[in-house]
Enzyme design. Sequence first.
Site, PDB file in Angstrom:
ATOM      1  N   GLU A  86     -12.187 -75.658 -30.530  1.00 54.67           N
ATOM      2  CA  GLU A  86     -11.130 -75.311 -29.586  1.00 54.67           C
ATOM      3  C   GLU A  86     -11.283 -73.852 -29.159  1.00 54.67           C
ATOM      4  OE1 GLU A  86      -7.347 -77.560 -30.165  1.00 54.67           O
ATOM      5  OE2 GLU A  86      -6.523 -75.551 -30.379  1.00 54.67           O
ATOM      6  N   SER A  93      -6.716 -79.257 -24.663  1.00 60.86           N
ATOM      7  CA  SER A  93      -7.973 -79.121 -25.404  1.00 60.86           C
ATOM      8  C   SER A  93      -8.488 -80.510 -25.755  1.00 60.86           C
ATOM      9  CB  SER A  93      -7.725 -78.334 -26.690  1.00 60.86           C
ATOM     10  OG  SER A  93      -8.805 -78.548 -27.566  1.00 60.86           O
ATOM     11  N   LYS A 108       0.367 -89.495 -37.352  1.00 63.04           N
ATOM     12  CA  LYS A 108      -1.051 -89.589 -37.701  1.00 63.04           C
ATOM     13  C   LYS A 108      -1.481 -91.035 -37.903  1.00 63.04           C
ATOM     14  CE  LYS A 108      -2.234 -85.229 -37.667  1.00 63.04           C
ATOM     15  NZ  LYS A 108      -3.322 -84.714 -36.808  1.00 63.04           N
ATOM     16  N   GLU A 168      -2.372 -91.960 -34.553  1.00 68.99           N
ATOM     17  CA  GLU A 168      -3.545 -91.257 -34.032  1.00 68.99           C
ATOM     18  C   GLU A 168      -4.859 -91.942 -34.412  1.00 68.99           C
ATOM     19  OE1 GLU A 168      -4.901 -87.500 -35.827  1.00 68.99           O
ATOM     20  OE2 GLU A 168      -4.780 -86.607 -33.847  1.00 68.99           O
ATOM     21  N   GLU A 198     -12.330 -93.063 -28.954  1.00 67.11           N
ATOM     22  CA  GLU A 198     -13.050 -91.974 -29.639  1.00 67.11           C
ATOM     23  C   GLU A 198     -12.729 -91.896 -31.123  1.00 67.11           C
ATOM     24  OE1 GLU A 198     -11.032 -91.003 -26.889  1.00 67.11           O
ATOM     25  OE2 GLU A 198     -12.635 -91.359 -25.451  1.00 67.11           O
ATOM     26  N   CYS A 212       4.035 -78.681 -39.176  1.00 69.35           N
ATOM     27  CA  CYS A 212       3.784 -79.828 -40.047  1.00 69.35           C
ATOM     28  C   CYS A 212       4.476 -79.722 -41.401  1.00 69.35           C
ATOM     29  CB  CYS A 212       2.292 -79.994 -40.267  1.00 69.35           C
ATOM     30  SG  CYS A 212       1.365 -79.937 -38.734  1.00 69.35           S
TER      31      CYS A 212
END
Lengths: 157, 614, 584
Positions: free
Chosen positions: C281, C322, C361, C364, C370, C512
Site C-alpha cells: 500500500e 488501495s 473477516k 472477506e 482474488e 479492530c
Amino acid sequence: MSSAPKLAPDLQNFIKTWKDKPGNLIMVLHRVQQEYKYIPREVALYLSKELNVPLAKIYGVVTFYHFFKLKKPGRHNIQVCIGTACYLKGGGDLLLELENLLGVGVGGVTSDGLFSIEGVRCVGCCGLAPVAVVDGEVFGKLKKDKLPEIIAKFKDK
Amino acid sequence: MTKVTVADLQKIAREQSGVKSAYQKVVLVCGGTGCESSKSDLIYQNLQQGVRDSGLAQNVQVIKTGCFGFCEKGPIVKVQPDESFYVEVRPEDAREIVAEHLVKGQEVARLLYDKNKKPGAKADDIDFYKKQVRVVLRNCGLIDPENIQEYIARDGYRALAKVLFEMQPEQVIEELKKSGLRGRGGAGFPTWRKWDFSKAVSSAQKYIVCNADEGDPGAYMDRSTLEGDPHSVLEAMTIAGRTIGANRGFIYIRAEYPLAIHRLEIALRQSRELGLLGENILGSGFAFDIELRLGAGAFVCGEETALLASIEGSRGMPKPRPPFPAVKGLWGKPTVINNVETYANIAAIILKGGEWFAGMGTATSKGTKVFALTGKVKNSGLIEVPMGTTLREIIFDIGGGISSGKKFKAAQSGGPSGGVIAEEFLDTPIDYENLAKIGSIMGSGGLIVMDEDDCMVDVAKFYLEFTVDESCGKCSPCRIGGKQILGLLEKITKGQGALEDIEKIKKIGKAMQRASLCALGGTAANPALSTLKYFEQEYLEHINAKKCRAGKCKDLLAFSIIAEKCKGCGLCLRKCPASAITGEKLKPHVIDEKKCIKCGACIASCKFGAIVKK
Amino acid sequence: MAKQINLKINGIPVTAEQGTTILDAARQAGVKIPTLCYHPDLTSWAACGICIVKAENSPKTFRACATPVEENMSIITHDAEIVEIRKTVLELILSNHPNDCLQCPRSGNCELQTVAAEFGLRESPYKKVLRGLPADHSSPSIVLNPEKCILCGRCAHVCQEMQNVWALEFIGRGHKVRIAPAADVSLNDSPCIKCGQCSAHCPVGAIYENDETGKVWAALGDQEKYPVVQIAPAVRVAVGEAFGYKSGELLTGKLYAALRRLGFKAVFDTNFTADLTIMEEGSEFVKLCKEEPDKLPLVTSCCPAWVDYLEKYYPDLIPHFSTAKSPQAMLGALAKTYYAEKNKIEPKNIFMVSIMPCTAKKYEIARSAEMHASGQQDIDVSLTTRELVRMIKAAGIDFNNLPDDQADSALGEYTGAGTIFGVTGGVMEAALRTGYHLLTGEELGSVEFQEVRGLDGVKEAAVDIKGTQVKVAVAHGVANVQYVLDKVKAAKAAGQPSPYHFIEVMACRGGCVSGGGQPYGATDEIRKLRTAGIYQDDKLAAKRCSHLNPEIARVYRDFLGKPLSEKAHHLLHTHYTARPLYNR
C-alpha cells in the site's frame, strides 16, 4: 433489483416540492398511497434515493403507522369502525359477518381483487354507530343483514 | 385580496353583519362529518336550489356550518331567527322546508325536535342544550367555517390584534395564568407554564404545534372544532407564536379527518390572503405561518414527544422527558404543544379576560370542557359544559338518560387511558382532580355510557385490545405488560380465569403505571384497574361462577329454550348454523349445548321469546 | 468547567457535572442501578424500564439512564416499591424470552441472565409469549435470532447512529415490533456490512457471530489436513478478558501456545502481513504521489466492513481505493503458496484458519475471485476472538498457566508498525513510517504520530515529509466517514485538488481492538485499555517500521520480487465492484 418505477408527473412534482422540507417522509408516503392505495416496494426504493432516506427507515415508518399498507388492498376497501361507540353497538359483529360473506379475513383481499376488509379506529360518526365506510361512503346505524346489499352495490362499480 | 389592518378587520366585521341583517332568514345546515355522512351536503344543495327556485335568494341565506353537537338526531337544520331546530332531516325534506317554512312562514312541525314547540321557544332551551355553555364551540353551528368573514364578524382575530398591539407577551401569559386554563389533551398541565417555559428559552427558532391527533375511540371534540371553527385554532397558535417568539407552527392532524383537513386548508389560505398569517401580520411586523402535517394512524402520536417524532418524519416513539418539548422539542428547538380544544379557548380568554374564564368551573379546573357523549345514552353528541358539572347532569339532563331504558352501570372517561366512573360517583363534580381520585382521567373528553348489558371485564378487554394494538412497542412495561393483562382478561372472559389472575393484573398494572416511558403505557392499565376497583364482583362471577351477568361473554353463556313458551314452529331449528337445535314439529325444541356456537341466531328468529341466554 | 449540580442519591450527597445522568451520578455515590437497554456508546433509548428510580416525596419515576441530574434532586434508587416494580418488569421481559439459556450462544455472558440472577428470580408468573420468529442465517458473519430479542434497540442504533448503515430497523409496532432489515429481505440481501457491532452490543443471544468452530474442530481432527492459523493484532490485547486478565493485557505468547495446543501445525501472525500490506500500500501511495498525484487520495482497504460499505455507498470512489488486500487475505495467499512451497506441503491440504477480532473477516475470505489466489480458497475459516475463546475452553487448555511460545518463521515475525494495525490511526501511522522512507530514502527519528491516535471520530493531520505536506485523515465508526468523503467529493466536483492525500478508515469505533468479534462489553474505557496494549506492543518491538522487518525483506527476495511486482499483484491485490444496497 427492480428497475426505477415510472411515476405519474403529479406525484413526481409533489415529491420535488417536498424533497428538501425536513420531516417530509410521512407526507410523501401519504401522497404515494393516495396514488397506489399502498406503498409499492419499488416506489419505496425510489423515495429512498430521491429523499435520501434509508429504505429501512421508510419501512420502519410504513410498518409503524397503521394507515400505510404494504399490500395492495381490494378495489373496494370496506372499513368497519371498531371505535368504542361502534364496538358497543356491534361493530365487531359486522366485521365477523363481512369475513363470512367475503370469505377473507381482516387485512385480506378477495380472490377477485374486488374487496378487502379493514377494522378502523373511530371515524368520528359515533352518533351513527355502528358504521362502515366503503370508498368514502359512510353507512351508519348499520345492521348485519344490510351487508350483502352493500357488497352487491359495490361489486358492479 | 390585500393584507388587512386592524381597522380593516373592524370594517369587514361591520360589513359582514350588514350582509347578515339583510337576510330575513338564515338556514344553518350542519356540515360536520357525522351529518355529512348522512347526506347533509345534499340537503344543503337542495335547500339552496329551492331558495333560488323560489326567488328567495335575496331574503334567505343558506349556509353550511360546523357541528351542532346533537349528532344523535342528525342531520340538523336550523332556521333563524325562528329558532326552528329540525332534526333527522333527509335530502328530500328540503323541498318541504323551503315551500312551507321559507315561503309560507310555517314551521315543518314533523321535522322539529320539539314537535310541540311553542312560539318564542329558543332552540337552546331544549334539554340537550340547556345546561351547555359554549366557549370552545362558540362558533360551531353558527358560522360558515369556510368563510373567514363570518369568523371575523364574530370577533375573530380581534384577540390577535389585541395581543399584537396592546399587550406584551408577559401580559398574555399573565392573562392565561389568571384564567387557570389547563391543557385539554390529557394531564391538564397549566397552559401558561408551558408557554412561559418556552418563552424563557433563548433560541432563534421556536415552534408552535397543535395536537389534532385525536385518537381516543369515541372522541371527536377536536375534529368538530376544526370542522366548525378552524380560525379559532389558527388565531390562537399565532397568539402563542407572538407570545413565545416563534414564527412557525404545525398542526398535526389525523389523516382520518379529511373534512377537517379540507376546512383547515381553506382557512389557512384565507388567513394568508388577508395577511393574518405570513409576513408582517396586521402591519405589526410579526411573522407567523402554519403548515399541516398528517398523522397516519398511530394513537401514541397524541403523546407529545411521539407527535414531534412523527412531524419529523420518523416512527412515533416517545422519548424520555426531560428534556421537555417546551425547552427542546421539534428538531431540538423550544416548542409549545397544545391540543385543539386548549387553543380554541385562547382568543376568548384574551378578549374577555382571564378572570371571566376563571369564573367558570371548580377551584382547580377552570372554564368549560367539551365531551363526546356516546354509548348507551339517548342523546349522543358533542357537548360543552362548565367544569364541575356532574355526570348525572351530563348523562340524564343533557343526554336524556340511557337509550335502552336499562339501568346505568358506568361511564368511561378518558378513553383507553381512563377508567370507569361507577354509579356512586354520578354526583361528583367533574374536574381533573376528582376524576383522578376516582381512578380515571379527564383525557381529551370521550365519555362513553354503559348500561347493564355491558360487561365490565369485556369493556376492560376492549380497551386493552386497543392499547396493545396502539402501543408503540418501545418500552417493555407497556409492550409486554399490556399484552399480558389482555391475555389474563381474555382468560377470564372465557371462563378460564383463576383468582390469582386478579392479583397479576394489579401487579402488572402497577408496574405499567410506574415504569412506562409515556402516558400511553402509564395509563393503559387504567381500564382494567378501575373496573377491578369498582366491579370486582363481576370479575369474581366470571372466575368463580363462570357467569357473565351482562350476557356479553359468549363462552359463559348457555342458550336454552323455555319449553312452556316454545310453540315448536321450527324456525330456530332452521336458522341454527350449527344444527344444535332439535325437536319435533309443534313440540318444544331443545338446544344441544355442546353443539351451540352461541351466535344468537335462534334468539333473533324466535317470535315467542322462548329462547333465553344466561 | 461545567456547572456542578448538588443532589442526593439515597440520602448520600453527590456533586456531579451538569448533564450527568442519574445513573452515572449514582455510580459516584457507590450505587449501582440495574440497566438492560442502556449502553454508554449510544444515546439512551430508555426502553426497558429496569433503571427506574423515583424522586423523594414525588409520585414521579424517572429512567436513570436518560434523566440528567437537577439541583437539589433527592433520588431513591432502591426501596421496596421500586425493587418490586423492577422485578415485575423483568418478569415481563422474561415472559417474552425463551428459557433455553443452556443452549444459548450467550450462556454465561448474557446481560439478561445476569440481571435475572441478581434479582433472584425463581418463578415465571406470567404466560410465556413467544412469537415463533425464524432466525436469519443468511449472512456469513452474523446470525439474527429475533426470538431472543428483548428490543433494547442497541443493534439498530449502532447500525444507524455509529455505522450509518441502516441494515436494521424497528419494524412493525406494539407487541409485533421486531428488529429486521427493510422489506423483510434477509440480512445478506440487506445493506449490512457485516461489521458485527450489532452482535458486540446485543445484551442477549439475539444477534451473534456465525459460529464456525465446528469446521475448525473437524479440520484439526482430520489426518489429511495440515491446519495452520494466523492471529490478528487486536486479538492479543482482548482475548485475556475471557480468562480474567485485565483489558489490554498483551498475551501474544500465550495465544501462540494455546493455538499450538489446539493442534495447529503452524502458527502465523497477521502482523507479519500487516507489514507486507504497508509495503504494497505504501508503494502504491508513493507511486501515486510521484506519478499521478491527481488520482489521490488513496484510501485504505484492510477493513472488509469498510470495503463492503464503500462498494455499496460510495462506488464512485472505488478508483481511490488501495488494491492491496488486507493482511488476513495476504497471509492466506502466502500460506498456500510461499509457505507451502518452502515446506513442501500440498496447498490443497493446508487448512488455513484466521483468528480475527471481526465478523466481517468471515465475509472477506470469499468476497471475490482474488480470495482464491493460491488456486484454493486462501483462507478456509475465519473465527472471531469469541469463538477462539470457546475453543480454548472446550479443549481444556489452562490459558492462564501457558508458557509463552513463538510464532512460526517465514510468516510470523512482525514490527511495531504491523501490530498497530489493530487500532484506529494505526494503518496510517505505519504507512507514514514506511512512506517516509520510501519517499526520502531516510529513516524517521521519532516514529510516533500522535495526531492520528485517539478516539476522536475524525482525525486530520498534515505531515511534513521533508518539505512535502502529506495531508491525511483517519475516520473510524462508519458514520464518521461521511464528513471526510463529502469533502473529497466536493473538491472533486469543484475541480480542486483533494483535501487529503491518504485516508484511513476502520469501520468499528476505536478500530479492530473493539471489532464486532471481540469479547463483549467494549466501551470507550475498555477501548482505551486495549489500545494502550497495542501501543505497548509497538514500543516493545525490536523494529518499528514495516520495511525493516527481515522476514518481509526475505519474502520479497525469495518469492515476490519487489512491491507491486506482477506476482505481488496476483497474490496480494484485489479489485472492487459497485454493489447494490439491496440484493433483491
